[in-house]
Write an enzyme that holds these catalytic residues in place. Sequence first.
Site, PDB file in Angstrom:
ATOM      1  N   PHE A  34     -32.860 137.808 -24.224  1.00 17.69           N
ATOM      2  CA  PHE A  34     -32.658 136.230 -23.802  1.00 17.69           C
ATOM      3  C   PHE A  34     -33.781 135.933 -22.925  1.00 17.69           C
ATOM      4  O   PHE A  34     -33.768 136.330 -21.833  1.00 17.69           O
ATOM      5  CB  PHE A  34     -31.616 135.663 -23.492  1.00 17.69           C
ATOM      6  CG  PHE A  34     -31.540 134.102 -23.657  1.00 17.69           C
ATOM      7  CD1 PHE A  34     -31.378 133.312 -24.625  1.00 17.69           C
ATOM      8  CD2 PHE A  34     -32.052 133.565 -22.310  1.00 17.69           C
ATOM      9  CE1 PHE A  34     -31.433 132.058 -24.403  1.00 17.69           C
ATOM     10  CE2 PHE A  34     -31.887 132.226 -22.206  1.00 17.69           C
ATOM     11  CZ  PHE A  34     -31.796 131.472 -23.322  1.00 17.69           C
ATOM     12  N   LYS A  40     -35.244 130.164 -11.923  1.00 16.30           N
ATOM     13  CA  LYS A  40     -33.963 129.995 -11.328  1.00 16.30           C
ATOM     14  C   LYS A  40     -33.977 129.979 -10.098  1.00 16.30           C
ATOM     15  O   LYS A  40     -33.987 128.758  -9.488  1.00 16.30           O
ATOM     16  CB  LYS A  40     -33.022 130.732 -12.405  1.00 16.30           C
ATOM     17  CG  LYS A  40     -32.856 130.594 -13.715  1.00 16.30           C
ATOM     18  CD  LYS A  40     -31.695 131.477 -14.427  1.00 16.30           C
ATOM     19  CE  LYS A  40     -31.694 131.422 -15.916  1.00 16.30           C
ATOM     20  NZ  LYS A  40     -31.532 130.081 -16.331  1.00 16.30           N
ATOM     21  N   ASP A 100     -38.874 140.656 -17.015  1.00 18.74           N
ATOM     22  CA  ASP A 100     -38.464 139.307 -16.705  1.00 18.74           C
ATOM     23  C   ASP A 100     -37.173 139.096 -15.880  1.00 18.74           C
ATOM     24  O   ASP A 100     -35.914 139.642 -16.276  1.00 18.74           O
ATOM     25  CB  ASP A 100     -37.867 138.806 -18.381  1.00 18.74           C
ATOM     26  CG  ASP A 100     -37.242 137.105 -18.321  1.00 18.74           C
ATOM     27  OD1 ASP A 100     -36.955 136.987 -17.332  1.00 18.74           O
ATOM     28  OD2 ASP A 100     -36.985 136.819 -19.308  1.00 18.74           O
TER      29      ASP A 100
END
Length: 401
Positions: free
Chosen positions: A141, A255, A226
Amino acid sequence: MSTTENAIASAEAHSAHNYHPLPVVVATAEGAWMTDVEGRRYLDMLAGYSALNFGHGNRRLIDAAKAQLERVTLTSRAFHHDRFADFCTKLAELCGMEMVLPMNTGAEAVETAVKTARKWGYRVKGVPDGMAKIIVASDNFHGRTTTIISFSTDHEARADFGPYTPGFEIVPYGDLTALRDAMTENTVAVLLEPIQGEAGVLVPPPGYLPGVRELTRERNVLFIADEIQSGLGRTGKTFACEHEGVVPDMYVLGKALGGGVVPVSAVVSSAAVLGVYRPGEHGSTFGGNPLACAVALEVIAMLRTGEFQERATELGDHLHQELGLLVGGGAVDAVRGRGLWAGVDIAPGHGTGREISERLMERRVLVKDTHGSTIRIAPPLVISKEDLDWGLEQLREVLRG
């Protein structure tokens, strides 16, 4: 209708149904706790998918944002501003890298990483134009843009959004042989999550990340990590790659970099990689804006103390010890994770992940399900041990019920 019911009904009537939130309407929050419009308090055990690593309303971050709001919030990249150089310098230092390309959201940063790898492949490695390939892992994801979902194996994320972007090859996560076999002279990058979050907090087998690092170095391929969810303290290290002693060629961050205050993301790499860009080839109006830089600089300063990494290690060890006791009792099939991050697989017959999340909500604990039978636990790193234990006791009660 209650205030909660009215708010949810209005949202359902006037917003696209691209999410299925739990039926709670948050009004205020502080630390690891949120309060809804009815005045009910809930323990946040999700932390905005790790965007809120430092808790809700963290005073240092709020003060940094307020101070910058009084000065200047946006210049665009048409001009310099006085927070930009410091942000890039300090973030590069934190990562042990040389250059930073700031964006806003995680998906934008992943798109930037993809573009960077391709440009590096053509300009530096010498891959023929239009032939660059990037290898990714199944169950990944990385975001929801059309390019990113083109290499997703999640049917819900991918269905009905074609035609899909070519140039990607998917291999099983954790399989070094498959990765080696997939590499060709046109491979420019391997893009991986050091821990797969949306897939259920999947930790790769020992030796996998070092093996990826060795393979990519041998084949002159970029290793892109990531760390949007796994990075910035969540796993007990600044970056999850550190648990395996691995330094990638490129970090993708987001984030927690904005502290849950503003969206901030970045690609961080060497001058040899990010130096391929020339003015006008890539950009973002809001990327690296003064407000984002001010907040992110405070995040970086907080991480440099090591305090939050230590908390994630200590409380994470306790979390996994307690969750491990649930395995084998009939209600939990498996627990995975690292630091203050866990995926809990609920055994068949005890409820779906959604149902367990709803029952926990009734007991004033908020988590989120994924992949049907799994719940994710990722509280803010500022949570107290007492609050963590209380939340775990609610989970035990739900599973007994």
